[in-house]
Design a protein around this motif. Structure first.
Motif, PDB file in Angstrom:
ATOM      1  N   VAL A  80      17.511  18.219 -21.866  1.00  0.00           N
ATOM      2  CA  VAL A  80      17.610  19.662 -21.633  1.00  0.00           C
ATOM      3  C   VAL A  80      17.744  19.940 -20.139  1.00  0.00           C
ATOM      4  N   LEU A  81      16.922  19.306 -19.326  1.00  0.00           N
ATOM      5  CA  LEU A  81      16.984  19.522 -17.885  1.00  0.00           C
ATOM      6  C   LEU A  81      18.318  19.058 -17.301  1.00  0.00           C
ATOM      7  N   ASP A  82      18.901  18.006 -17.873  1.00  0.00           N
ATOM      8  CA  ASP A  82      20.204  17.533 -17.410  1.00  0.00           C
ATOM      9  C   ASP A  82      21.290  18.585 -17.627  1.00  0.00           C
ATOM     10  N   LYS A  83      21.148  19.389 -18.698  1.00  0.00           N
ATOM     11  CA  LYS A  83      22.158  20.382 -19.048  1.00  0.00           C
ATOM     12  C   LYS A  83      21.849  21.775 -18.498  1.00  0.00           C
ATOM     13  N   LEU A  84      20.600  22.033 -18.197  1.00  0.00           N
ATOM     14  CA  LEU A  84      20.153  23.367 -17.808  1.00  0.00           C
ATOM     15  C   LEU A  84      20.668  23.746 -16.420  1.00  0.00           C
ATOM     16  N   ARG A  85      21.040  25.020 -16.242  1.00  0.00           N
ATOM     17  CA  ARG A  85      21.528  25.491 -14.951  1.00  0.00           C
ATOM     18  C   ARG A  85      20.450  25.359 -13.877  1.00  0.00           C
ATOM     19  N   ARG A  86      20.872  25.386 -12.621  1.00  0.00           N
ATOM     20  CA  ARG A  86      19.940  25.130 -11.518  1.00  0.00           C
ATOM     21  C   ARG A  86      18.840  26.175 -11.405  1.00  0.00           C
ATOM     22  N   ASP A  87      19.144  27.405 -11.790  1.00  0.00           N
ATOM     23  CA  ASP A  87      18.119  28.451 -11.715  1.00  0.00           C
ATOM     24  C   ASP A  87      17.459  28.712 -13.068  1.00  0.00           C
ATOM     25  N   GLY A  88      17.643  27.799 -14.015  1.00  0.00           N
ATOM     26  CA  GLY A  88      17.019  27.929 -15.327  1.00  0.00           C
ATOM     27  C   GLY A  88      15.597  27.391 -15.321  1.00  0.00           C
ATOM     28  N   THR A  89      14.890  27.629 -16.428  1.00  0.00           N
ATOM     29  CA  THR A  89      13.507  27.160 -16.576  1.00  0.00           C
ATOM     30  C   THR A  89      13.312  26.575 -17.969  1.00  0.00           C
ATOM     31  N   LEU A  90      12.616  25.454 -18.024  1.00  0.00           N
ATOM     32  CA  LEU A  90      12.207  24.845 -19.291  1.00  0.00           C
ATOM     33  C   LEU A  90      10.692  24.917 -19.374  1.00  0.00           C
ATOM     34  N   ILE A  91      10.189  25.642 -20.389  1.00  0.00           N
ATOM     35  CA  ILE A  91       8.750  25.701 -20.652  1.00  0.00           C
ATOM     36  C   ILE A  91       8.472  24.936 -21.938  1.00  0.00           C
TER      37      ILE A  91
END
Length: 208
Positions: A80-91
């Motif tokens: 998920v972090l590999d695909k997530l945009r730079r200003d995104g958040t994973l909780i």
């Protein structure tokens, strides 16, 4: 640890401790399964093909907040972090403090937040981190094994916390959870991944 303490330590605890040392994340995952089989749901993490298939419907360009229930040892976290945009958040939210401690120590990404808590409290948890709604929520929780009332509470809270057009991504090992899911999500896309232990049933519930 002294020989006397080793002798007194229950066999299962010694086995779990040795497994965690010997196999790293896999050992920790196995420990979580043994301690809380109803919450972990499987004895080994999901396959790479399952991960790719579950995440295939995500609009990553427009994803600011991605939430995961029951992250375990982070099988989905890193993809998920590999695909997530730079200003995104994973909780990520897990009731098992061992998993949360492990993830907090091993994932050094400013976009990542690990919370020891219940998925039923997802609304309060994301608000505490400055969000009102999530774009996507991912879950591998075994809904059919959860205590009475917990599954519906999680489903209801998830539907409320999602933005319009967002989706609840659910991977299970039977299709029985879809009946509960259908009470909250009127459009559910269905998938199946045979290359997994055990084979995986996938559902994408959309908040239209």
């Amino acid at each position: 640890m002294t020989s006397t303490r080793v002798a007194r330590e229950p066999l299962i605890q010694r086995s779990l401790r040795k497994a965690r040392r010997a196999f790293g994340p896999a050992g920790l995952f196995f420990k979580g399964f043994v301690k809380h089989p109803a919450m972990v749901g499987a004895i080994v993490p999901s396959s790479r093909r399952t991960i790719e298939r579950v995440l295939s419907r995500v609009d990553w360009e427009n994803t600011k907040l991605f939430v995961e229930y029951g992250p375990g040892v982070g099988t989905f976290c890193r993809p998920v972090l590999d695909k997530l945009r730079r200003d995104g958040t994973l909780i990520v939210i897990d009731t098992n403090p061992d998993f949360i401690d492990y993830l907090s120590r091993t994932i050094g990404d400013s976009r990542f937040i690990a919370v020891n808590g219940s998925a039923a409290d997802v609304e309060e948890i994301i608000r505490a981190h400055g969000f009102e709604q999530a774009d996507y929520v991912l879950s591998g929780l075994p809904f059919t094994n959860l205590p009475p009332g917990v599954g519906p509470a999680i489903m209801s809270a998830t539907h409320r916390v999602l933005r319009q057009g967002g989706a609840f991504l659910v991977y299970q090992y039977t299709a029985r959870a879809r009946a509960l899911m259908g009470q909250y999500f009127h459009r559910i896309d269905k998938g199946f991944e045979p290359v997994n232990v055990p084979p995986c049933v996938i559902s994408w519930g959309w908040k239209d």
